[in-house]
Motif scaffolding. Structure first.
Motif, PDB file in Angstrom:
ATOM      1  N   SER A 129      11.368  -6.935   0.972  1.00  0.00           N
ATOM      2  CA  SER A 129      12.189  -6.154   0.042  1.00  0.00           C
ATOM      3  C   SER A 129      11.462  -4.928  -0.501  1.00  0.00           C
ATOM      4  CB  SER A 129      12.651  -7.029  -1.127  1.00  0.00           C
ATOM      5  OG  SER A 129      11.531  -7.522  -1.849  1.00  0.00           O
ATOM      6  N   ASN A 130      10.148  -4.861  -0.303  1.00  0.00           N
ATOM      7  CA  ASN A 130       9.380  -3.713  -0.797  1.00  0.00           C
ATOM      8  C   ASN A 130       9.530  -2.474   0.085  1.00  0.00           C
ATOM      9  OD1 ASN A 130       8.375  -5.288  -2.899  1.00  0.00           O
ATOM     10  ND2 ASN A 130       6.577  -5.937  -1.731  1.00  0.00           N
ATOM     11  N   PHE A 131      10.057  -2.649   1.295  1.00  0.00           N
ATOM     12  CA  PHE A 131      10.208  -1.525   2.217  1.00  0.00           C
ATOM     13  C   PHE A 131      11.542  -0.815   1.971  1.00  0.00           C
ATOM     14  CE2 PHE A 131       7.586  -4.625   4.722  1.00  0.00           C
ATOM     15  CZ  PHE A 131       6.396  -3.920   4.644  1.00  0.00           C
ATOM     16  N   THR A 132      11.627   0.419   2.399  1.00  0.00           N
ATOM     17  CA  THR A 132      12.878   1.166   2.262  1.00  0.00           C
ATOM     18  C   THR A 132      13.974   0.529   3.109  1.00  0.00           C
ATOM     19  OG1 THR A 132      12.406   2.651   4.125  1.00  0.00           O
ATOM     20  CG2 THR A 132      11.565   3.310   1.934  1.00  0.00           C
ATOM     21  N   ASP A 133      15.224   0.860   2.791  1.00  0.00           N
ATOM     22  CA  ASP A 133      16.347   0.303   3.556  1.00  0.00           C
ATOM     23  C   ASP A 133      16.223   0.633   5.038  1.00  0.00           C
ATOM     24  OD1 ASP A 133      17.392  -0.710   1.227  1.00  0.00           O
ATOM     25  OD2 ASP A 133      18.890   0.891   0.964  1.00  0.00           O
ATOM     26  N   ASP A 134      15.792   1.861   5.336  1.00  0.00           N
ATOM     27  CA  ASP A 134      15.660   2.275   6.737  1.00  0.00           C
ATOM     28  C   ASP A 134      14.609   1.441   7.455  1.00  0.00           C
ATOM     29  OD1 ASP A 134      15.982   4.077   9.064  1.00  0.00           O
ATOM     30  OD2 ASP A 134      13.962   4.730   8.526  1.00  0.00           O
ATOM     31  N   VAL A 135      13.460   1.248   6.819  1.00  0.00           N
ATOM     32  CA  VAL A 135      12.401   0.445   7.444  1.00  0.00           C
ATOM     33  C   VAL A 135      12.848  -1.003   7.585  1.00  0.00           C
ATOM     34  CG1 VAL A 135      10.059  -0.450   7.140  1.00  0.00           C
ATOM     35  CG2 VAL A 135      10.527   1.972   6.731  1.00  0.00           C
ATOM     36  N   ILE A 144      -9.527  12.489   8.620  1.00  0.00           N
ATOM     37  CA  ILE A 144      -9.026  11.590   9.666  1.00  0.00           C
ATOM     38  C   ILE A 144      -9.176  10.143   9.218  1.00  0.00           C
ATOM     39  CG2 ILE A 144      -9.355  10.820  12.050  1.00  0.00           C
ATOM     40  CD1 ILE A 144     -10.296  13.654  12.718  1.00  0.00           C
ATOM     41  N   LYS A 145     -10.329   9.820   8.634  1.00  0.00           N
ATOM     42  CA  LYS A 145     -10.556   8.453   8.162  1.00  0.00           C
ATOM     43  C   LYS A 145      -9.575   8.079   7.058  1.00  0.00           C
ATOM     44  CE  LYS A 145     -14.196   5.241   6.821  1.00  0.00           C
ATOM     45  NZ  LYS A 145     -15.656   5.061   6.630  1.00  0.00           N
ATOM     46  N   LYS A 146      -9.269   9.014   6.183  1.00  0.00           N
ATOM     47  CA  LYS A 146      -8.337   8.752   5.091  1.00  0.00           C
ATOM     48  C   LYS A 146      -6.950   8.426   5.635  1.00  0.00           C
ATOM     49  CE  LYS A 146      -6.497  10.801   0.830  1.00  0.00           C
ATOM     50  NZ  LYS A 146      -6.494  12.004  -0.038  1.00  0.00           N
ATOM     51  N   MET A 147      -6.497   9.173   6.631  1.00  0.00           N
ATOM     52  CA  MET A 147      -5.195   8.893   7.234  1.00  0.00           C
ATOM     53  C   MET A 147      -5.208   7.544   7.939  1.00  0.00           C
ATOM     54  SD  MET A 147      -2.850  11.357   9.685  1.00  0.00           S
ATOM     55  CE  MET A 147      -2.428  12.456   8.317  1.00  0.00           C
ATOM     56  N   MET A 148      -6.294   7.235   8.619  1.00  0.00           N
ATOM     57  CA  MET A 148      -6.439   5.959   9.318  1.00  0.00           C
ATOM     58  C   MET A 148      -6.364   4.782   8.356  1.00  0.00           C
ATOM     59  SD  MET A 148      -9.753   4.634  11.501  1.00  0.00           S
ATOM     60  CE  MET A 148     -10.742   4.340  10.016  1.00  0.00           C
ATOM     61  N   GLN A 149      -6.883   4.968   7.154  1.00  0.00           N
ATOM     62  CA  GLN A 149      -6.944   3.894   6.165  1.00  0.00           C
ATOM     63  C   GLN A 149      -5.750   3.909   5.206  1.00  0.00           C
ATOM     64  OE1 GLN A 149      -8.920   1.478   6.270  1.00  0.00           O
ATOM     65  NE2 GLN A 149     -10.942   2.049   7.013  1.00  0.00           N
ATOM     66  N   ASP A 150      -4.710   4.658   5.522  1.00  0.00           N
ATOM     67  CA  ASP A 150      -3.553   4.753   4.635  1.00  0.00           C
ATOM     68  C   ASP A 150      -3.040   3.363   4.270  1.00  0.00           C
ATOM     69  OD1 ASP A 150      -1.246   6.572   3.549  1.00  0.00           O
ATOM     70  OD2 ASP A 150      -0.263   4.925   4.608  1.00  0.00           O
ATOM     71  N   GLU A 151      -2.978   3.085   2.974  1.00  0.00           N
ATOM     72  CA  GLU A 151      -2.671   1.736   2.509  1.00  0.00           C
ATOM     73  C   GLU A 151      -1.238   1.321   2.828  1.00  0.00           C
ATOM     74  OE1 GLU A 151      -3.857  -1.867   1.201  1.00  0.00           O
ATOM     75  OE2 GLU A 151      -5.109  -0.067   1.476  1.00  0.00           O
ATOM     76  N   GLY A 152      -0.292   2.235   2.652  1.00  0.00           N
ATOM     77  CA  GLY A 152       1.092   1.904   2.952  1.00  0.00           C
ATOM     78  C   GLY A 152       1.293   1.550   4.410  1.00  0.00           C
ATOM     79  N   LEU A 153       0.629   2.289   5.280  1.00  0.00           N
ATOM     80  CA  LEU A 153       0.723   2.021   6.711  1.00  0.00           C
ATOM     81  C   LEU A 153       0.139   0.646   7.034  1.00  0.00           C
ATOM     82  CD1 LEU A 153       1.766   3.505   9.197  1.00  0.00           C
ATOM     83  CD2 LEU A 153      -0.509   4.465   9.515  1.00  0.00           C
ATOM     84  N   LYS A 154      -1.009   0.337   6.453  1.00  0.00           N
ATOM     85  CA  LYS A 154      -1.642  -0.954   6.726  1.00  0.00           C
ATOM     86  C   LYS A 154      -0.803  -2.119   6.194  1.00  0.00           C
ATOM     87  CE  LYS A 154      -5.905  -0.200   5.218  1.00  0.00           C
ATOM     88  NZ  LYS A 154      -7.349  -0.479   5.003  1.00  0.00           N
ATOM     89  N   ILE A 155      -0.136  -1.917   5.072  1.00  0.00           N
ATOM     90  CA  ILE A 155       0.737  -2.969   4.535  1.00  0.00           C
ATOM     91  C   ILE A 155       1.884  -3.253   5.504  1.00  0.00           C
ATOM     92  CG2 ILE A 155       2.448  -3.449   2.738  1.00  0.00           C
ATOM     93  CD1 ILE A 155       0.530  -2.054   0.751  1.00  0.00           C
ATOM     94  N   LEU A 156       2.489  -2.200   6.044  1.00  0.00           N
ATOM     95  CA  LEU A 156       3.589  -2.372   6.992  1.00  0.00           C
ATOM     96  C   LEU A 156       3.102  -3.046   8.276  1.00  0.00           C
ATOM     97  CD1 LEU A 156       6.449  -1.953   8.012  1.00  0.00           C
ATOM     98  CD2 LEU A 156       5.838   0.421   8.576  1.00  0.00           C
ATOM     99  N   LEU A 157       1.969  -2.614   8.804  1.00  0.00           N
ATOM    100  CA  LEU A 157       1.456  -3.194  10.037  1.00  0.00           C
ATOM    101  C   LEU A 157       1.060  -4.653   9.835  1.00  0.00           C
ATOM    102  CD1 LEU A 157      -0.764  -0.237  11.329  1.00  0.00           C
ATOM    103  CD2 LEU A 157       1.630  -0.719  11.830  1.00  0.00           C
ATOM    104  N   SER A 158       0.491  -4.953   8.684  1.00  0.00           N
ATOM    105  CA  SER A 158       0.125  -6.336   8.385  1.00  0.00           C
ATOM    106  C   SER A 158       1.363  -7.216   8.262  1.00  0.00           C
ATOM    107  CB  SER A 158      -0.690  -6.397   7.088  1.00  0.00           C
ATOM    108  OG  SER A 158      -1.918  -5.706   7.229  1.00  0.00           O
TER     109      SER A 158
END
Length: 316
Positions: A75-81, A139-153
């Motif tokens: 439920s934390n993700f957007t409707d589209d996701v 580049i490292k900052k983008m790689m470590q993006d927290e929102g992205l890692k939450i979705l992938l996890s």
């Protein structure tokens, strides 16, 4: 073939290299114990060491259309996701519109330009800069993006850890393949990739293509294209042999490809076994600035099937 290339076929060379990077192999220690792998961490490893050749990832074992919405965090993700997560099991990918800001993307592009122009990292034969995150904070900052890692996890139901970044300057023209021949896990299915558009992608620049649903095909591993190795030597098949078999499988499957034409800041996330590649570059004057990040699940065995090497992971 050069002597250097011939030596790479011998596992002993890999073992010595692995020993010199022993700290970067420790990530596999607990997983080896968990899955009863009785060999040194520096030794060669491949699918021959494992009995199961199927994915154990929860959205492969189950259908995301019925189970994704029941998992905590959905439920934390957007409707589209959310809607795209429900289709993950059938499609094997999802698309995030305008995920990274123009400022974030520009910082990465500037960092890549500096790495190339200052000759910190070479541009490979297929137009990419490898492991740029080790040299550039943006580049490292983008790689470590927290929102992205939450979705992938969420998708893998395991914490993820980034393995590498690939920054493309122009289209790669790479033939159809699955990432799992290069970056492999046991159990299978615990690699995931994010492809980030660092500019608006033109259809003549050699854009990414992928086959929706191809992730459900059996994993193509060394023995499946007769890349048989011995105790001390790798198999004698070429990577082009793997690509030939992959194209034959796709042809027989009847699956159709889609071309990805994103806007700057968009992200495509794909399954470990989704077959994809780069379209031919129609206009060589066009760039195709993009970045791919590969993430492993944290608590699985991580290795490279085609070269039978354990993955070297940076300490967090």
């Amino acid at each position: 073939m050069k002597l250097k290339d011939k030596l790479k076929d011998y596992k002993l060379i890999h073992w010595v290299y692995n020993l010199l990077h022993a700290k970067q192999l420790q990530h596999n220690k607990e997983a080896y114990e968990k899955y009863n792998v009785r060999k040194p961490l520096f030794n060669s490893i491949s699918s021959k060491d494992f009995p199961d050749k199927t994915s154990q990832a929860w959205l492969d074992v189950n259908d995301s259309a019925t189970v994704a919405a029941t998992k905590k965090g959905f439920s934390n993700f957007t409707d589209d996701v959310q809607q795209q997560l429900l289709q993950w099991s059938s499609k094997g990918f999802l698309h995030l519109n305008n995920y990274f800001s123009e400022e974030q993307v520009d910082e990465v592009n500037q960092a890549v330009d500096e790495l190339i122009h200052q000759k910190h990292l070479p541009v490979t034969h297929d137009n990419k800069v490898m492991f740029g995150y080790k040299h550039a904070a943006a580049i490292k900052k983008m790689m470590q993006d927290e929102g992205l890692k939450i979705l992938l996890s969420f998708i893998l139901d395991k914490d993820v850890v980034p393995f590498q970044t690939l920054n493309f300057v122009k289209g790669s023209g790479q033939r159809a393949h699955s990432d799992s021949i290069h970056m492999t896990t046991y159990p299978l299915g615990y690699l995931i990739a994010a492809w980030i558009a660092l500019e608006d992608i033109h259809p003549d620049s050699g854009p990414l293509f992928y086959y929706p649903g191809s992730h459900k095909l059996p994993y193509l591993l060394n023995d499946d294209f007769e890349n048989y190795s011995s105790r001390f030597k790798l198999g004698n098949k070429q990577y082009s042999d793997y690509e030939d078999v992959t194209e034959d499988i796709i042809h027989k499957s009847g699956l159709a490809y889609e071309t990805f034409l994103p806007k700057k800041g968009d992200v495509l996330i794909w399954h470990a076994n989704l077959i994809h590649g780069g379209m031919p570059v129609v206009n060589p004057a066009l760039s195709r600035k993009s970045m791919v990040i590969h993430y492993y699940a944290k608590d699985v065995i991580k290795y490279h099937e085609i070269t039978e090497r354990p993955s070297l992971m940076e300490e967090e």
